[in-house]
Scaffold this motif. Structure first.
Motif, PDB file in Angstrom:
ATOM      1  N   UNK A   6       0.830  -1.194   0.000  1.00  0.00           N
ATOM      2  CA  UNK A   6       0.000   0.000   0.000  1.00  0.00           C
ATOM      3  C   UNK A   6       0.867   1.247   0.000  1.00  0.00           C
ATOM      4  N   UNK A   7       0.437   2.238  -0.776  1.00  0.00           N
ATOM      5  CA  UNK A   7       1.055   3.558  -0.684  1.00  0.00           C
ATOM      6  C   UNK A   7       0.384   4.267   0.482  1.00  0.00           C
ATOM      7  N   UNK A   8       1.179   4.745   1.436  1.00  0.00           N
ATOM      8  CA  UNK A   8       0.592   5.248   2.673  1.00  0.00           C
ATOM      9  C   UNK A   8       1.032   6.666   2.971  1.00  0.00           C
ATOM     10  N   UNK A  12       0.716   1.701   8.310  1.00  0.00           N
ATOM     11  CA  UNK A  12      -0.353   0.768   7.971  1.00  0.00           C
ATOM     12  C   UNK A  12       0.056  -0.652   8.320  1.00  0.00           C
ATOM     13  N   UNK A  13      -0.905  -1.409   8.800  1.00  0.00           N
ATOM     14  CA  UNK A  13      -0.762  -2.839   9.025  1.00  0.00           C
ATOM     15  C   UNK A  13      -1.675  -3.543   8.049  1.00  0.00           C
ATOM     16  N   UNK A  36       5.340   2.181   6.760  1.00  0.00           N
ATOM     17  CA  UNK A  36       5.384   3.480   7.437  1.00  0.00           C
ATOM     18  C   UNK A  36       5.452   4.590   6.397  1.00  0.00           C
ATOM     19  N   UNK A  37       5.224   5.797   6.853  1.00  0.00           N
ATOM     20  CA  UNK A  37       5.312   6.976   5.990  1.00  0.00           C
ATOM     21  C   UNK A  37       6.781   7.381   5.880  1.00  0.00           C
ATOM     22  N   UNK A  38       7.446   6.829   4.871  1.00  0.00           N
ATOM     23  CA  UNK A  38       8.881   7.087   4.729  1.00  0.00           C
ATOM     24  C   UNK A  38       9.155   8.548   4.380  1.00  0.00           C
ATOM     25  N   UNK A  96      11.782   2.013  10.141  1.00  0.00           N
ATOM     26  CA  UNK A  96      11.646   3.267   9.401  1.00  0.00           C
ATOM     27  C   UNK A  96      11.393   3.058   7.920  1.00  0.00           C
ATOM     28  N   UNK A  97      11.095   1.837   7.517  1.00  0.00           N
ATOM     29  CA  UNK A  97      10.815   1.575   6.109  1.00  0.00           C
ATOM     30  C   UNK A  97      11.921   0.775   5.450  1.00  0.00           C
ATOM     31  N   UNK A  98      11.710   0.483   4.197  1.00  0.00           N
ATOM     32  CA  UNK A  98      12.651  -0.361   3.477  1.00  0.00           C
ATOM     33  C   UNK A  98      13.942   0.382   3.189  1.00  0.00           C
ATOM     34  N   UNK A  99      14.998  -0.393   3.056  1.00  0.00           N
ATOM     35  CA  UNK A  99      16.293   0.155   2.683  1.00  0.00           C
ATOM     36  C   UNK A  99      16.518  -0.128   1.208  1.00  0.00           C
TER      37      UNK A  99
END
Length: 359
Positions: A6-8, A12-13, A36-38, A96-99
């Motif tokens: 999902x684009x957030x 979001x879970x 998360x909202x990166x 904190x999101x994907x690397x």
């Protein structure tokens, strides 16, 4: 079947895949994922989740082997009566999101293995099963105040085909059967709470099928400092809380063992011997020392009593004839002494007469 992330604009879970399809009797793995909202630099530190599932689907297991969370206040737990799955966990410094290079497949919190019943007696006849989050689910930011994040949740709707397939599908069981790797090595940490009671903490991971449970043993040390293997009074027990166990032996006179068991039954055992400077005399040791001292005193008294009885018995066994012989010997000695004295007096008188005649 994987769904598109999902684009957030907020955390979001979601449960992935969102709309799978399985045959009767087959199993399916559902991934609980976190985004998360990166763009806003948002980092989620912890999640407290409650998931419900409809009665026409059966959760059979949960794996956290691929989880991004390393700390668990409550490991994922299935309550079949309430038809809920609850968990509470987190990650230091937050997620904190994907690397770079991460295709968003490493944002797994847990994997839920569900199975479509082979047949149903009564109950719901619906062909769609629902697995979703409740409004009790919350996420917390990695901030000074640990405030709650704005959270969107997305469940999964599973289409249940009315007939079984040509062959039962159970990818999870195949994965468990193929797992021969033990959990990763770990250490046990000895801590003391404000009231002075000792407890231990421990944690490890298993990247194949995940940790199933931990077991703890407090094995008493002998007087010589060696171990008493296989003691019947030192069994393996499951701790009441995940990753934490309050010690029964507060004197620290035990070797502490923690066994991590993965879903395939592979194990790794960590050991901890408390520092000798921390050990105290336990109540059991005091009882043992008191018993030993009392036993020693009792043995001494018994020995002294036997010795006195033996002496008295020897005296009583002495015969009267022996006493008479000893008395006669004493009389003979006295008579002999008297004769010798008379002879000496006669000799003295004879000597005196001789002296007078000469004069």
């Amino acid at each position: 079947m994987m769904s598109v992330p999902f684009a957030v604009d907020a955390a979001s879970l979601y449960i992935d895949p969102a709309r799978p399809e399985i045959n009767r009797g087959d199993s399916l793995t559902l991934s609980v994922r976190l985004d998360v909202d990166e763009a806003a630099g948002e980092c989620v530190n912890a999640v407290d989740g409650v998931i419900t599932y409809s009665e026409n689907i059966q959760p059979v297991d949960i794996s956290i082997g691929d989880s991004i969370f390393s700390l668990w206040v409550e490991s994922p737990t299935i309550d079949r009566t309430a038809r809920t799955i609850t968990f509470a966990g987190g990650i230091p410094n937050g997620y904190c999101g994907r690397v770079d290079g991460d295709p968003r497949l490493t944002n797994v919190i847990a994997e839920i293995i569900v199975r479509s019943p082979g047949f149903m007696v009564g109950g719901s006849g619906e062909s769609v099963a629902v697995v979703d989050f409740t409004d009790q689910t919350a996420a917390y930011l990695n901030s000074v105040d640990g405030r709650q994040a704005t959270l969107d949740t997305y469940g999964s709707e599973i289409t249940l085909n009315p007939r079984p397939g040509a062959q039962l599908q159970n990818d999870w069981q195949n994965e468990v059967d193929a797992d021969t790797v033990p959990p990763e090595e770990f250490s046990i940490f000895l801590e003391q709470n404000p009231s002075g009671r000792y407890y231990i903490t421990f944690n490890t991971t298993d990247k194949q099928t995940g940790i199933d449970h931990y077991e703890v043993m407090e094995e008493p040390l002998t007087q010589l400092g060696t171990f008493q293997w296989g003691r019947a009074d030192a069994p393996w027990i499951k701790p009441e809380h995940p990753n934490v166990h309050v010690l029964d032996d507060q004197s620290l006179n035990s070797i502490i063992r923690v066994k991590a068991v993965d879903k395939a039954g592979n194990t790794y055992i960590a050991n901890l011997i408390p520092d000798e400077s921390l050990r105290t005399v336990s109540r059991a040791q005091l009882v043992m020392y008191s018993f030993g001292a009392g036993l020693l005193v009792m043995l001494l008294l018994i020995g002294f009593t036997i010795w006195r009885w033996y002496r008295m018995r020897r005296r009583r066994r002495t015969s009267p004839g022996d006493d008479q012989e000893r008395e006669l010997d004493r009389s003979d000695d006295v008579s002999d002494d008297g004769e010798y004295e008379l002879e000496d007096e006669a000799e003295d008188e004879a000597d005196d007469e001789d002296d007078a005649y000469e004069k």
